[in-house]
Scaffold this motif. Structure first.
Motif, PDB file in Angstrom:
ATOM      1  N   LEU A  67      63.884  48.721  -5.133  1.00 15.75           N
ATOM      2  CA  LEU A  67      64.611  49.108  -6.336  1.00 15.75           C
ATOM      3  C   LEU A  67      65.217  47.878  -6.999  1.00 15.75           C
ATOM      4  CD1 LEU A  67      66.391  52.441  -5.314  1.00 15.75           C
ATOM      5  CD2 LEU A  67      64.157  52.095  -6.372  1.00 15.75           C
ATOM      6  N   THR A  68      65.473  47.973  -8.285  1.00 11.95           N
ATOM      7  CA  THR A  68      66.008  46.853  -9.048  1.00 11.95           C
ATOM      8  C   THR A  68      67.533  46.890  -9.030  1.00 11.95           C
ATOM      9  OG1 THR A  68      64.070  46.795 -10.474  1.00 11.95           O
ATOM     10  CG2 THR A  68      66.059  45.761 -11.330  1.00 11.95           C
ATOM     11  N   GLU A  69      68.131  45.712  -8.857  1.00 13.60           N
ATOM     12  CA  GLU A  69      69.582  45.561  -8.875  1.00 13.60           C
ATOM     13  C   GLU A  69      69.936  44.330  -9.707  1.00 13.60           C
ATOM     14  OE1 GLU A  69      70.795  45.341  -4.768  1.00 13.60           O
ATOM     15  OE2 GLU A  69      70.412  47.461  -4.456  1.00 13.60           O
ATOM     16  N   CYS A  70      71.182  44.251 -10.122  1.00 13.45           N
ATOM     17  CA  CYS A  70      71.655  43.110 -10.899  1.00 13.45           C
ATOM     18  C   CYS A  70      73.072  42.767 -10.456  1.00 13.45           C
ATOM     19  CB  CYS A  70      71.640  43.454 -12.380  1.00 13.45           C
ATOM     20  SG  CYS A  70      72.086  42.070 -13.433  1.00 13.45           S
ATOM     21  N   VAL A  71      73.340  41.465 -10.305  1.00 13.16           N
ATOM     22  CA  VAL A  71      74.662  40.982  -9.922  1.00 13.16           C
ATOM     23  C   VAL A  71      75.146  39.999 -10.984  1.00 13.16           C
ATOM     24  CG1 VAL A  71      76.013  39.752  -8.176  1.00 13.16           C
ATOM     25  CG2 VAL A  71      74.088  41.167  -7.470  1.00 13.16           C
ATOM     26  N   ALA A  72      76.380  40.164 -11.428  1.00  9.28           N
ATOM     27  CA  ALA A  72      76.998  39.231 -12.371  1.00  9.28           C
ATOM     28  C   ALA A  72      78.300  38.723 -11.766  1.00  9.28           C
ATOM     29  CB  ALA A  72      77.280  39.917 -13.710  1.00  9.28           C
ATOM     30  N   PRO A  73      78.544  37.407 -11.865  1.00 10.13           N
ATOM     31  CA  PRO A  73      79.794  36.874 -11.314  1.00 10.13           C
ATOM     32  C   PRO A  73      80.984  37.206 -12.208  1.00 10.13           C
ATOM     33  CG  PRO A  73      78.549  35.135 -12.388  1.00 10.13           C
ATOM     34  CD  PRO A  73      77.702  36.367 -12.450  1.00 10.13           C
ATOM     35  N   PHE A  90      65.184  52.492 -10.514  1.00 12.15           N
ATOM     36  CA  PHE A  90      63.746  52.680 -10.337  1.00 12.15           C
ATOM     37  C   PHE A  90      63.075  52.148 -11.602  1.00 12.15           C
ATOM     38  CE2 PHE A  90      59.733  54.919 -10.229  1.00 12.15           C
ATOM     39  CZ  PHE A  90      59.418  54.944  -8.882  1.00 12.15           C
ATOM     40  N   SER A  91      62.494  50.961 -11.509  1.00 12.58           N
ATOM     41  CA  SER A  91      61.970  50.287 -12.715  1.00 12.58           C
ATOM     42  C   SER A  91      60.459  50.107 -12.674  1.00 12.58           C
ATOM     43  CB  SER A  91      62.668  48.939 -12.894  1.00 12.58           C
ATOM     44  OG  SER A  91      62.398  48.100 -11.782  1.00 12.58           O
ATOM     45  N   TYR A  92      59.757  51.146 -12.323  1.00 11.37           N
ATOM     46  CA  TYR A  92      58.295  51.123 -12.319  1.00 11.37           C
ATOM     47  C   TYR A  92      57.779  51.934 -13.499  1.00 11.37           C
ATOM     48  CZ  TYR A  92      59.025  49.392  -7.596  1.00 11.37           C
ATOM     49  OH  TYR A  92      59.430  48.651  -6.525  1.00 11.37           O
ATOM     50  N   GLU A  97      53.282  54.846  -9.016  1.00 11.73           N
ATOM     51  CA  GLU A  97      53.196  53.389  -8.833  1.00 11.73           C
ATOM     52  C   GLU A  97      54.353  52.885  -7.978  1.00 11.73           C
ATOM     53  OE1 GLU A  97      54.387  49.563 -11.501  1.00 11.73           O
ATOM     54  OE2 GLU A  97      53.124  51.050 -12.508  1.00 11.73           O
ATOM     55  N   GLY A  98      55.554  53.327  -8.292  1.00 12.29           N
ATOM     56  CA  GLY A  98      56.731  52.903  -7.543  1.00 12.29           C
ATOM     57  C   GLY A  98      56.691  53.376  -6.101  1.00 12.29           C
ATOM     58  N   TRP A  99      56.289  54.641  -5.894  1.00  9.58           N
ATOM     59  CA  TRP A  99      56.251  55.177  -4.543  1.00  9.58           C
ATOM     60  C   TRP A  99      55.263  54.407  -3.679  1.00  9.58           C
ATOM     61  CZ3 TRP A  99      58.556  56.899  -0.702  1.00  9.58           C
ATOM     62  CH2 TRP A  99      57.888  57.463   0.383  1.00  9.58           C
ATOM     63  N   LYS A 100      54.138  54.031  -4.236  1.00 12.72           N
ATOM     64  CA  LYS A 100      53.132  53.275  -3.475  1.00 12.72           C
ATOM     65  C   LYS A 100      53.741  51.967  -2.945  1.00 12.72           C
ATOM     66  CE  LYS A 100      48.503  51.340  -3.904  1.00 12.72           C
ATOM     67  NZ  LYS A 100      47.379  51.079  -4.810  1.00 12.72           N
ATOM     68  N   ILE A 101      54.466  51.267  -3.781  1.00 14.99           N
ATOM     69  CA  ILE A 101      55.094  49.994  -3.392  1.00 14.99           C
ATOM     70  C   ILE A 101      56.234  50.234  -2.407  1.00 14.99           C
ATOM     71  CG2 ILE A 101      56.463  48.045  -4.267  1.00 14.99           C
ATOM     72  CD1 ILE A 101      54.700  48.315  -6.874  1.00 14.99           C
ATOM     73  N   ILE A 102      57.082  51.198  -2.715  1.00 13.33           N
ATOM     74  CA  ILE A 102      58.246  51.491  -1.866  1.00 13.33           C
ATOM     75  C   ILE A 102      57.804  51.961  -0.482  1.00 13.33           C
ATOM     76  CG2 ILE A 102      60.172  53.123  -1.588  1.00 13.33           C
ATOM     77  CD1 ILE A 102      60.586  52.762  -4.688  1.00 13.33           C
ATOM     78  N   LYS A 103      56.773  52.785  -0.423  1.00 12.60           N
ATOM     79  CA  LYS A 103      56.263  53.279   0.857  1.00 12.60           C
ATOM     80  C   LYS A 103      55.815  52.113   1.740  1.00 12.60           C
ATOM     81  CE  LYS A 103      52.290  55.510   1.103  1.00 12.60           C
ATOM     82  NZ  LYS A 103      51.257  56.563   0.999  1.00 12.60           N
TER      83      LYS A 103
END
Length: 175
Positions: A67-73, A90-92, A97-103
């Protein structure tokens, strides 16, 4: 509420201070049922915080589970006093498509893959453009927190005292 993405504030030592919404996504709850996967979650977060602190800029990345995450200081003077994090997005292009990669990413963990798949398909698909916009909002919030000095900082800590002294005496001979 505006971005429909969970936002969390961490202190400079990577301890969670507050989050909205309070609970993590069901996808993440399932991932964290495996102790090794849960440890990877914390390691992934810590690496993201360290990367953000080192490069002094927002960091957008995929977590170990896909999954996609973002951090800002969050800065006060020239000191990182915390982090704003948004995720787990979930950025697929499609759920398939996403499930194939995540699996594949989650194969090493002992998880209920049927429940994980359901949780995966329950996640809204969020486009890269939306994520970029949300990350800019996140950065604006981090800047606002600093400008308004809403972030709490313990002024008695040595790094803060050193930073304050240098800021006030940088034109003098400091040894």
């Amino acid at each position: 509420t505006m971005t429909q993405i969970r936002i969390t504030v961490f202190d400079e030592s990577f301890h969670e201070l507050v989050a909205y919404p309070k609970d993590i996504a069901s996808f993440c709850k399932i991932i964290r049922t495996d102790p090794i996967a849960e440890k990877k979650c914390h390691e992934c977060d810590k690496q993201a915080f360290q990367h953000t602190a080192k490069h002094n800029e927002m960091h957008l990345y995929k977590c170990h589970a896909g999954l996609t995450e973002c951090v800002a200081p969050i800065h006060l003077n020239n000191l990182v006093i915390g982090y704003l994090v948004f995720g787990h997005v979930f950025s697929y292009n499609t759920h398939d498509e996403g499930w194939k990669i995540i699996k594949e990413l989650c194969k090493p963990y002992y998880l209920n893959m049927d429940k994980l798949k359901d949780a995966c398909y329950d996640r809204p698909i969020i486009s890269d453009g939306y994520i970029t916009s949300a990350s800019h909002i996140l950065q604006a919030v981090a800047s606002y927190l600093c400008l308004e000095q809403m972030a709490v900082l313990r002024h008695n800590e040595l790094p803060v005292q050193i930073d304050q002294y240098i800021s006030e005496h940088f034109t003098e001979d400091i040894n």
